[in-house]
Every structure is written in C-alpha cells, then in structure tokens.
Design a protein around this motif. Structure first.
Motif, PDB file in Angstrom:
ATOM      1  N   THR A 136      12.978  10.721  -2.460  1.00 42.95           N
ATOM      2  CA  THR A 136      13.197   8.669  -2.103  1.00 42.95           C
ATOM      3  C   THR A 136      12.176   8.758  -1.133  1.00 42.95           C
ATOM      4  OG1 THR A 136      14.958   9.475  -0.876  1.00 42.95           O
ATOM      5  CG2 THR A 136      15.561   9.544  -2.894  1.00 42.95           C
ATOM      6  N   THR A 137      11.775   9.435  -0.248  1.00 41.77           N
ATOM      7  CA  THR A 137      11.230   8.917   0.627  1.00 41.77           C
ATOM      8  C   THR A 137       9.682   9.001   0.595  1.00 41.77           C
ATOM      9  OG1 THR A 137      11.188  11.278   2.250  1.00 41.77           O
ATOM     10  CG2 THR A 137      13.108   9.928   2.392  1.00 41.77           C
ATOM     11  N   SER A 138       9.381   9.518  -0.095  1.00 39.38           N
ATOM     12  CA  SER A 138       8.015   9.645  -0.183  1.00 39.38           C
ATOM     13  C   SER A 138       7.294   7.955  -0.749  1.00 39.38           C
ATOM     14  CB  SER A 138       6.681  10.481  -0.768  1.00 39.38           C
ATOM     15  OG  SER A 138       7.596  11.048  -2.683  1.00 39.38           O
ATOM     16  N   ASP A 139       5.833   8.211  -0.818  1.00 39.77           N
ATOM     17  CA  ASP A 139       5.386   6.494  -1.342  1.00 39.77           C
ATOM     18  C   ASP A 139       4.368   7.127  -2.897  1.00 39.77           C
ATOM     19  OD1 ASP A 139       4.334   4.471  -1.989  1.00 39.77           O
ATOM     20  OD2 ASP A 139       2.741   5.118  -0.857  1.00 39.77           O
ATOM     21  N   HIS A 140       5.087   6.850  -3.757  1.00 44.37           N
ATOM     22  CA  HIS A 140       4.413   6.260  -5.312  1.00 44.37           C
ATOM     23  C   HIS A 140       4.006   5.354  -5.805  1.00 44.37           C
ATOM     24  CE1 HIS A 140       6.041  10.553  -6.146  1.00 44.37           C
ATOM     25  NE2 HIS A 140       7.635   9.872  -4.886  1.00 44.37           N
ATOM     26  N   GLU A 141       3.758   4.169  -5.117  1.00 42.90           N
ATOM     27  CA  GLU A 141       3.302   2.908  -5.628  1.00 42.90           C
ATOM     28  C   GLU A 141       1.617   2.739  -5.246  1.00 42.90           C
ATOM     29  OE1 GLU A 141       5.218   1.037  -7.988  1.00 42.90           O
ATOM     30  OE2 GLU A 141       6.296   2.628  -8.429  1.00 42.90           O
ATOM     31  N   GLY A 142       1.262   2.646  -6.376  1.00 45.88           N
ATOM     32  CA  GLY A 142      -0.103   2.652  -6.440  1.00 45.88           C
ATOM     33  C   GLY A 142      -0.329   0.920  -5.019  1.00 45.88           C
ATOM     34  N   ASP A 167      -0.845  -2.634  -0.180  1.00 46.42           N
ATOM     35  CA  ASP A 167       0.162  -1.635   0.068  1.00 46.42           C
ATOM     36  C   ASP A 167       1.420  -1.932   0.090  1.00 46.42           C
ATOM     37  OD1 ASP A 167       0.654   1.114  -1.597  1.00 46.42           O
ATOM     38  OD2 ASP A 167       0.513   1.372   0.106  1.00 46.42           O
ATOM     39  N   GLU A 168       2.264  -1.322  -0.293  1.00 42.21           N
ATOM     40  CA  GLU A 168       3.108  -1.985   0.429  1.00 42.21           C
ATOM     41  C   GLU A 168       4.219  -1.062   2.369  1.00 42.21           C
ATOM     42  OE1 GLU A 168       8.184  -1.727  -0.561  1.00 42.21           O
ATOM     43  OE2 GLU A 168       7.364  -2.910  -1.858  1.00 42.21           O
ATOM     44  N   LYS A 169       3.204   0.221   2.132  1.00 44.79           N
ATOM     45  CA  LYS A 169       3.439   0.942   2.825  1.00 44.79           C
ATOM     46  C   LYS A 169       2.530   0.365   4.250  1.00 44.79           C
ATOM     47  CE  LYS A 169       7.370   4.290   1.453  1.00 44.79           C
ATOM     48  NZ  LYS A 169       7.540   5.117   1.295  1.00 44.79           N
ATOM     49  N   ASP A 170       0.970   0.401   3.552  1.00 41.61           N
ATOM     50  CA  ASP A 170      -0.108   0.605   3.824  1.00 41.61           C
ATOM     51  C   ASP A 170      -0.827  -0.636   4.745  1.00 41.61           C
ATOM     52  OD1 ASP A 170       0.217   4.003   3.944  1.00 41.61           O
ATOM     53  OD2 ASP A 170      -1.329   4.156   2.270  1.00 41.61           O
ATOM     54  N   GLY A 171      -0.217  -1.745   4.305  1.00 41.06           N
ATOM     55  CA  GLY A 171      -0.811  -2.606   4.859  1.00 41.06           C
ATOM     56  C   GLY A 171      -2.038  -3.281   3.672  1.00 41.06           C
ATOM     57  N   ASP A 172      -3.312  -3.771   4.337  1.00 43.27           N
ATOM     58  CA  ASP A 172      -4.438  -3.957   3.886  1.00 43.27           C
ATOM     59  C   ASP A 172      -5.069  -2.561   3.711  1.00 43.27           C
ATOM     60  OD1 ASP A 172      -6.278  -5.496   2.742  1.00 43.27           O
ATOM     61  OD2 ASP A 172      -7.194  -5.783   5.030  1.00 43.27           O
ATOM     62  N   VAL A 173      -5.593  -2.015   2.415  1.00 45.12           N
ATOM     63  CA  VAL A 173      -6.199  -1.532   1.537  1.00 45.12           C
ATOM     64  C   VAL A 173      -7.235  -1.786   1.637  1.00 45.12           C
ATOM     65  CG1 VAL A 173      -4.626   1.017   2.153  1.00 45.12           C
ATOM     66  CG2 VAL A 173      -4.830  -1.159  -0.159  1.00 45.12           C
ATOM     67  N   SER A 174      -7.800  -3.138   1.185  1.00 45.27           N
ATOM     68  CA  SER A 174      -8.539  -3.204   0.967  1.00 45.27           C
ATOM     69  C   SER A 174     -10.489  -2.630   1.475  1.00 45.27           C
ATOM     70  CB  SER A 174      -9.048  -4.624   1.231  1.00 45.27           C
ATOM     71  OG  SER A 174      -8.337  -5.940   0.746  1.00 45.27           O
ATOM     72  N   ASP A 175     -10.180  -2.020   2.127  1.00 45.56           N
ATOM     73  CA  ASP A 175     -11.142  -1.157   2.096  1.00 45.56           C
ATOM     74  C   ASP A 175     -11.349  -0.031   1.292  1.00 45.56           C
ATOM     75  OD1 ASP A 175      -9.337  -0.176   3.136  1.00 45.56           O
ATOM     76  OD2 ASP A 175     -10.842   1.464   4.441  1.00 45.56           O
ATOM     77  N   THR A 176     -10.530   0.683   0.688  1.00 47.40           N
ATOM     78  CA  THR A 176     -10.496   1.069  -0.397  1.00 47.40           C
ATOM     79  C   THR A 176     -11.396   0.658  -1.957  1.00 47.40           C
ATOM     80  OG1 THR A 176      -8.349   1.127  -1.313  1.00 47.40           O
ATOM     81  CG2 THR A 176      -8.610   2.631   0.835  1.00 47.40           C
ATOM     82  N   LEU A 177     -11.480  -0.590  -2.232  1.00 49.36           N
ATOM     83  CA  LEU A 177     -11.710  -1.104  -3.400  1.00 49.36           C
ATOM     84  C   LEU A 177     -12.772  -0.278  -3.703  1.00 49.36           C
ATOM     85  CD1 LEU A 177     -10.149  -4.553  -3.106  1.00 49.36           C
ATOM     86  CD2 LEU A 177      -9.758  -3.025  -5.322  1.00 49.36           C
ATOM     87  N   THR A 178     -13.308  -0.197  -5.224  1.00 48.36           N
ATOM     88  CA  THR A 178     -14.223   0.006  -5.341  1.00 48.36           C
ATOM     89  C   THR A 178     -14.597  -1.339  -6.699  1.00 48.36           C
ATOM     90  OG1 THR A 178     -13.652   1.885  -6.501  1.00 48.36           O
ATOM     91  CG2 THR A 178     -14.591   2.448  -4.256  1.00 48.36           C
ATOM     92  N   LYS A 215      -6.843   2.836  -3.784  1.00 50.38           N
ATOM     93  CA  LYS A 215      -6.314   3.993  -3.294  1.00 50.38           C
ATOM     94  C   LYS A 215      -5.584   3.576  -1.519  1.00 50.38           C
ATOM     95  CE  LYS A 215      -8.848   7.281  -1.529  1.00 50.38           C
ATOM     96  NZ  LYS A 215      -9.021   8.719  -1.324  1.00 50.38           N
ATOM     97  N   ASP A 216      -4.728   4.358  -1.713  1.00 52.05           N
ATOM     98  CA  ASP A 216      -3.072   3.789  -0.698  1.00 52.05           C
ATOM     99  C   ASP A 216      -3.775   5.588   0.083  1.00 52.05           C
ATOM    100  OD1 ASP A 216      -1.746   5.587  -1.774  1.00 52.05           O
ATOM    101  OD2 ASP A 216      -0.284   4.494  -1.812  1.00 52.05           O
ATOM    102  N   SER A 217      -3.536   5.732   1.304  1.00 47.53           N
ATOM    103  CA  SER A 217      -3.461   6.402   2.299  1.00 47.53           C
ATOM    104  C   SER A 217      -2.268   8.623   1.477  1.00 47.53           C
ATOM    105  CB  SER A 217      -2.744   7.159   3.114  1.00 47.53           C
ATOM    106  OG  SER A 217      -1.458   6.065   3.463  1.00 47.53           O
ATOM    107  N   HIS A 218      -1.465   7.662   0.795  1.00 50.16           N
ATOM    108  CA  HIS A 218      -0.774   9.076  -0.222  1.00 50.16           C
ATOM    109  C   HIS A 218      -1.469   9.321  -1.922  1.00 50.16           C
ATOM    110  CE1 HIS A 218       2.267   7.235   2.613  1.00 50.16           C
ATOM    111  NE2 HIS A 218       2.405   8.914   2.591  1.00 50.16           N
ATOM    112  N   ASN A 219      -2.985   8.902  -1.737  1.00 53.94           N
ATOM    113  CA  ASN A 219      -3.584   8.720  -2.976  1.00 53.94           C
ATOM    114  C   ASN A 219      -3.081   7.892  -3.721  1.00 53.94           C
ATOM    115  OD1 ASN A 219      -6.000  10.048  -1.637  1.00 53.94           O
ATOM    116  ND2 ASN A 219      -4.664  11.940  -1.887  1.00 53.94           N
ATOM    117  N   ASN A 220      -2.821   7.333  -3.682  1.00 51.85           N
ATOM    118  CA  ASN A 220      -2.057   6.061  -4.907  1.00 51.85           C
ATOM    119  C   ASN A 220      -3.155   5.286  -5.767  1.00 51.85           C
ATOM    120  OD1 ASN A 220       0.140   8.105  -5.305  1.00 51.85           O
ATOM    121  ND2 ASN A 220       1.385   6.582  -3.856  1.00 51.85           N
ATOM    122  N   VAL A 221      -3.372   5.465  -7.152  1.00 51.00           N
ATOM    123  CA  VAL A 221      -4.479   4.665  -7.284  1.00 51.00           C
ATOM    124  C   VAL A 221      -4.046   3.885  -8.300  1.00 51.00           C
ATOM    125  CG1 VAL A 221      -6.376   4.690  -9.113  1.00 51.00           C
ATOM    126  CG2 VAL A 221      -6.499   6.726  -7.078  1.00 51.00           C
TER     127      VAL A 221
END
Length: 108
Positions: free
Chosen positions: A25-31, A61-72, A92-98
């Motif tokens: 319930t506490t882990s991030d599963h959403e990309g 990302d809901e938890k990481d905020g702006d992750v535009s630097d990972t866009l490819t 992708k986010d910091s939990h490797n959800n793509v």
C-alpha cells in the motif's frame, strides 16, 4: 509446549501479512503522466532531432513531481497511409515505473 509454538506461528503469520500489506500500500506502482502541449506544431520533417520532438512534452509523477528530464524518444515510425508519423515517448520515475505515450505527426 505445542500451544506456545502454534501461538508463535500465528503471531508471525499475522506480522508477515501485515508487513506485506504495508509494503504493497505504501509503494509506488504508478508511472508518470506524459503531457503534450495542446498548441504543439504537429508537423514532422524528415531528420528531426529528438530534442525538437521533446520541446513541448512534459512528464510528471504524483510522488516525484516533474520527471521531464527522464523523457526520451523511443521510436519514430511512419503509418501505413504515408501521411503520418508516430513518435513513441517514454518517461520513468524514481521507482523505475515506466510510461509510454504516442503522438501522431503529419509528415511533410
């Protein structure tokens, strides 16, 4: 002695089940969400650089905020009609959800 072992096993089982439930319930599963600028020029010209394609694209990302630097740009391929090109974007986010999203461009 057996009652004590059974009680210990029940307590351990309940503890492990609670731990698994807490982790799930506490882990991030959403990309992240990939957002395209609505006013984006939808024209594609042969040989466009990936940086040009990424100009008006953002990823949040809901938890990481702006992750535009990972866009490819994963791939660019023409559609069967020969008038459109499909570009696949990946973030992708910091939990490797793509997350993958596609955007169609008119070929010029």
């Amino acid at each position: 002695m057996r009652k004590w072992m059974v009680a210990l096993m029940v307590v351990l089982t309940i503890g492990l089940a609670g731990g698994v439930f807490w982790i799930m319930t506490t882990s991030d599963h959403e990309g992240p969400e990939i957002i395209f600028d609505k006013d984006k020029n939808d024209r594609y010209e042969e040989g466009m650089d990936n940086s040009e394609l990424l100009e008006d694209v953002k990823a949040t990302d809901e938890k990481d905020g702006d992750v535009s630097d990972t866009l490819t740009v994963e791939s660019v391929y023409p559609k069967d009609n020969g008038k459109e090109v499909v570009v696949i974007f990946v973030a992708k986010d910091s939990h490797n959800n793509v997350t993958k999203a596609e955007l169609r461009f008119h070929l010029f």
